[in-house]
Write a protein that holds these residues in place. Structure first.
Motif: not given
Length: 394
Positions: A351-352, A355-356, A358
């Motif tokens: 997930p982390s 997100e980055k 994006q």
């Protein structure tokens, strides 16, 4: 193309699974198991070549070195899914005995139909996926072999689907020990490949002929415009010699391989394999010795290759030249769990990192991440989901 492998009891790989793309890039901390995954794929390939003794000698290993210290198991268990153009998905599984150096049990299926079974010193083969029974061709194993029984059986004995499986796995080619010292060596013959460290480069290029060398020259000239020719010749006693010629101000300077710069030799070795008939190419720490300004040229060649390719890297620069979709599918993070076993997950399914991605490029997201903290995040995901989240294996 190989879609998935599972291997159990090979060094740090215990109940290890990984899903593969056309281009796969392994990242992770030192000691996470990146090189071990390449070695495991090479080990799987050797099952279809059959000479396990020579392979162990090449790597300076003993049979006992293959097993994991994390388990008391004796055999190395293997499972592979291969997608073929003509026959669709073929699944092969085997159990390799480290004492006899052979697969004591094997099975292969195509579209749910069993093509091969090896058990209790007997084997059954179905030569066509349209046939339903293996009992009519049951045979006692009366010959010695190493690796898979398929390494010793001919095309007419096993039929097209098993032959297709055999060829895909046998044509995995690893250059995980590639080094300038090896690339500079003179050799007598190549047997059609470079060797684990690239030590047969001069003989390999000589045997490929002038047309192949000319095509390699044209590709390399995009990175080294001053290159004039790639020349090989046969010396006394069959030794093959490699020269690289460069042109400066109208003057051609020829340099023997032993004095050529590391980066050019490595690029020559990699590009020569991308022009080969191998199906799956493995390269360890692909950025080593390559000037940063040439990394994009190298990455583009690997990603655009018709071959299936796997590389390992410690450099975010490699990831910076990947398209987002290629990175999502192909970049795989390796880490070790609390027991010391290597695990895999697609990096941008964490997930982390997702997100980055994006608002950052793949390389920027990678360098902005503390790899030492990712295992904790993955473990928390596993705890929340109640299952193993090593998604790279699916």
């Amino acid at each position: 193309m190989i879609h998935q492998i599972r291997i159990d009891n090979f060094k740090s790989l215990v109940d290890f699974e990984i899903g593969l793309s056309r281009f796969s890039c392994l990242v992770g901390l030192n000691g996470a198991g990146k090189s071990t995954v390449l070695q495991a794929l090479d080990f799987i390939s050797q099952q279809m070549r059959g000479d396990i003794d020579s392979w162990l000698e090449q790597r300076q290993w003993e049979p006992r070195d293959l097993g994991s210290k994390l388990t008391a198991k004796q055999n190395v268990d293997i499972s592979v899914q291969v997608e073929t153009e003509k026959h669709g998905l073929i699944e092969w599984s085997a159990s390799f005995n480290r004492q006899s150096l052979r697969c004591t049990t094997e099975e292969a299926f195509c579209d749910g139909v069993r093509l091969l079974k090896v058990e209790d010193a007997e084997f059954w083969i179905d030569r066509s996926v349209k046939q339903g029974s293996l009992r009519d061709v049951r045979s006692e194993i009366m010959f010695e072999y190493q690796g898979s029984i398929l390494s010793q059986l001919k095309r007419k004995q096993i039929g097209e689907p098993l032959q297709a499986l055999k060829e895909v796995l046998a044509n995995i080619r690893s250059l995980d020990l590639l080094s300038p010292e090896h690339l500079r060596q003179r050799t007598r013959d190549s047997a059609g490949h470079l060797g684990l460290g690239g030590q047969k480069l001069s003989a390999y290029l000589h045997e490929q002929g002038s047309e192949v060398r000319q095509r390699l020259l044209e590709k390399l000239q995009h990175a080294y415009p001053q290159l004039a020719s790639i020349d090989t010749r046969s010396l006394r006693s069959g030794w093959k010699h490699l020269d690289i010629a460069e042109q400066f101000s109208g003057k051609v300077l020829s340099t023997p391989a032993r004095h050529v710069n590391d980066g050019l030799l490595r690029l020559l070795a990699v590009l020569s394999q991308l022009a080969s008939d191998e199906h799956f190419l493995l390269f360890d720490e692909i950025e080593n010795g390559i000037n940063p300004e040439l990394v994009e040229f190298l990455v583009d060649a690997l990603v655009e290759s018709e071959h299936q390719v796997m590389v390992t890297t410690h450099s975010p620069v490699i990831l910076n030249y990947l398209e987002d979709e290629v990175a999502k599918q192909g970049v795989i993070y390796l880490y070790k769990n609390a027991k010391g076993a290597t695990q895999s997950i697609r990096l941008f399914e964490i997930p982390s990192l997702a997100e980055k991605l994006q608002f950052m490029g793949p390389g920027e997201a990678f360098i902005d991440t503390q790899l030492t903290e990712l295992a904790t995040e993955i473990q928390s995901l596993s705890a929340k989901g109640g299952k193993d989240v090593s998604a790279a294996k699916r």
